[in-house]
Enzyme design. Structure first.
Site, PDB file in Angstrom:
ATOM      1  N   LYS A 170      37.730  25.023  49.754  1.00  0.00           N
ATOM      2  CA  LYS A 170      38.733  26.257  51.044  1.00  0.00           C
ATOM      3  C   LYS A 170      37.638  27.105  52.267  1.00  0.00           C
ATOM      4  O   LYS A 170      36.769  27.398  51.050  1.00  0.00           O
ATOM      5  CB  LYS A 170      38.825  26.134  49.806  1.00  0.00           C
ATOM      6  CG  LYS A 170      39.274  27.553  48.506  1.00  0.00           C
ATOM      7  CD  LYS A 170      39.766  27.841  47.872  1.00  0.00           C
ATOM      8  CE  LYS A 170      40.911  28.804  48.345  1.00  0.00           C
ATOM      9  NZ  LYS A 170      41.826  29.643  46.986  1.00  0.00           N
ATOM     10  N   SER A 245      46.661  29.732  48.058  1.00  0.00           N
ATOM     11  CA  SER A 245      45.730  30.090  49.021  1.00  0.00           C
ATOM     12  C   SER A 245      44.880  28.720  49.211  1.00  0.00           C
ATOM     13  O   SER A 245      44.631  28.461  50.826  1.00  0.00           O
ATOM     14  CB  SER A 245      44.333  31.256  49.213  1.00  0.00           C
ATOM     15  OG  SER A 245      43.767  31.021  47.602  1.00  0.00           O
ATOM     16  N   SER A 269      46.854  28.850  43.369  1.00  0.00           N
ATOM     17  CA  SER A 269      46.659  28.702  44.489  1.00  0.00           C
ATOM     18  C   SER A 269      45.353  27.259  44.771  1.00  0.00           C
ATOM     19  O   SER A 269      45.934  26.663  45.615  1.00  0.00           O
ATOM     20  CB  SER A 269      45.329  29.697  44.424  1.00  0.00           C
ATOM     21  OG  SER A 269      46.137  31.130  45.483  1.00  0.00           O
TER      22      SER A 269
END
Length: 569
Positions: A170, A245, A269
């Protein structure tokens, strides 16, 4: 003498009368006490009534927003293109084996995943940066190393267990040369000068970083959307969210666009995106994996204990070897190679949080799936299974929000400015509907509301800290070293885009586990009636990660694990 005796008698009566007044409350005092109790009771009733009204209004808004979402988006959105290359259907562990035994080359494996990324990304918008050309060069070097024979197959397996396998991560975990924005506008041109520690360890193990995936703004929301890269879309239904996220990472894994990846988790997340996208994701025990190279950084030791970098993948068999690598010197304390006899594991489960304020009820599909799982462990595995009720889970959201507070004066308004001053959230709120703001609506609202609520060091703050400490003790006593807790990862399947704004506190199912510092694995259990992934999370005691992983492998075997997204007819 008689007069003197009468005076003494009179004084004695007065003394006794006074003593009686002090020793027993007068009728006036009794009335005052009763009135006080009545006032307290009425205030409690008023608060309860207000809470009930808010809950009713919230449920109405949830239904209204769902109706509007279906009206705007339609019943079902586009799905991704079908998987045609069988290389994409292999686990990372299987690919590594085939590469080092020369049944496949790293170049053809890496090229297959690059092609898949290019194929699905126009629809899903999950990959935001890449090093495709460099990755192919790395793959070629891996193939040449294998062909040279300088290392035996056994040596490669031991020293470079993922040699030649492409890995993604990410956009908040630093990768040398790639963007490192964390979805923050002021970081849109920031690039990694070196790998984060976890990625460095994966690269040392032979993995090849090749793609960077989308996140929410500042990595603090559970839908992956920001003003730099836009919004990511769910591979099972493009009208639905991918979570956050680590949403882009969950998305690219589910779409078979990456062999495996790294995510990070401070309130769910890793696990929420894993759940919404039907893959596996593991949040390690606190302090096991280094957070170096993750941005934003934790602002206190307490926050650092909540935050964890962990593996995300389609196959449960990849979790343990990945965790062993990124845990580095801490791997020994996890005893990952110690066999787990599931018959000796104690299973505890709870189907919901007990009815938390402003949190959605758990979907029937998820509850039914959990009951089937527990029946499997009870009847097939012959393990001890017990249904429990932990009342403090009803306050998961306020507990997480309070324990996230720090003495630092760095607010979310400063984080949005990349710590270069601070944004004015009121001004940004005015600019947002005019499309003049560089921030998302939820980012602006978070900056506005953060200063409110519980204050660090206040009585309410200390109350929630005590609640956390008590819950830590309850979990420790319940789980010990041989127990696992089965709990919903999230109360609903992936909602439509923007729906999290009205269901904001649903993240509490994962967030409370971060507060406790416990390891937890999100496990997929197929698709529900809406054609979207469902699943659960497996929680164990601190440093008992191997129990989570063993249960995940068993559930994959029994219930099928990841299901490839279908093609729309």
């Amino acid at each position: 003498m008689r007069e003197q005796a009468e005076k003494i008698k009179h004084k004695a009566k007065n003394f006794l009368r006074t003593l009686g007044a002090c020793g027993a409350p007068s009728s006036h005092a009794k009335k005052m006490e009763a009135q006080t109790k009545q006032n307290l009771l009425e205030r409690r009733k008023a608060r309860s009534l207000v809470k009930t009204v808010i809950n009713v209004v919230h449920k109405f808004l949830v239904l209204l927003v769902r109706w509007l979402s279906r009206t705007i988006y339609g019943e079902h959105g586009k799905r991704m293109p079908p998987i045609t290359n069988l290389i994409l259907m292999e686990s990372a562990t299987a690919l590594a084996t085939k590469i080092r035994t020369r049944k496949l080359t790293s170049v053809e494996v890496t090229q297959a995943f690059i092609d898949r990324c290019k194929e699905v990304n126009p629809l899903l918008n999950c990959v935001v940066d890449n090093r495709f050309a460099d990755a192919l060069q790395d793959a070629d070097r891996a193939d040449k190393l294998i062909a040279s024979g300088t290392m035996t197959v056994e040596q490669l397996e031991r020293e470079k267990p993922f040699l030649g396998v492409p890995i993604s991560t990410k956009d908040c975990i630093r990768v040398q040369g790639l963007l490192h924005t964390s979805g923050i506008w002021n970081r849109r041109n920031t690039r990694g000068d070196k790998d984060a520690r976890a990625m460095e360890l994966m690269r040392r193990a032979g993995a090849i970083p090749f793609a960077l995936t989308n996140v929410s703004e500042c990595c603090m929301w559970w839908e992956s959307v920001n003003t730099i890269h836009g919004r990511s879309r769910n591979p099972y239904d493009a009208n639905r969210i991918v979570g956050g996220s680590s949403g882009g990472e969950g998305c690219i894994q589910a779409a078979a666009g990456s062999a495996f990846g790294l995510g990070s988790d401070i309130g769910g997340s890793i696990r929420m995106p894993a759940f919404f996208n039907g893959i596996f994701g593991h949040k390690p025990s606190k302090f096991v994996v280094s957070n170096e190279g993750q941005y934003p950084v934790a602002l206190s030791e307490e926050q650092n204990s909540f935050l964890g970098i962990g593996p995300m993948c389609r196959y449960a068999t990849d979790l343990k070897p990945m965790l062993r690598i990124i845990a580095d010197e801490n791997a020994a304390k996890l005893r990952l190679d110690e066999p787990v006899d599931l018959k000796q594991v104690k299973f505890f489960y709870q189907l919901n949080d007990g009815g938390a304020h402003l949190v959605s009820p758990v979907d029937l599909d998820i509850r039914d799936a959990m009951e089937k799982v527990m029946a499997h462990f009870r009847t097939t595995v012959k393990a001890e299974v017990k249904k429990v009720y932990l009342d403090k889970l009803r306050t998961s959201a306020p507990m997480w929000l309070a324990n996230m507070k720090t003495p630092s004066k760095v607010g979310f308004d400063a984080q949005l400015a990349n710590l270069e001053g601070a944004v004015n959230p009121w001004l940004e709120l005015v600019k947002w509907p005019l499309r003049m703001s560089n921030h998302t609506l939820i980012g602006i609202l978070t900056a506005l509301t953060e200063r409110g609520g519980v204050k660090y060091g206040s009585d309410e703050y200390h109350h929630h800290v005590r609640q956390k400490q008590e819950l830590v003790r309850e979990f420790r006593e319940m789980l010990g070293e041989t127990g696992v807790f089965i709990y919903p990862t999230h109360p609903t399947v992936a909602p439509y885009h923007n729906e999290p704004l009205i269901r904001a506190l649903n993240f509490s199912y994962t967030a409370v586990i971060n507060v406790l510092g416990l390891p937890a694995t999100a496990v997929p259990l197929g698709l529900g009636r809406e054609g979207l992934p469902i699943g659960l999370q497996v929680v164990a005691g601190v440093n008992q990660d191997r129990l989570c992983l063993a249960v995940a492998c068993e559930l994959e075997r029994a219930f099928g694990g990841w299901v490839a997204p279908e093609v729309k007819a």
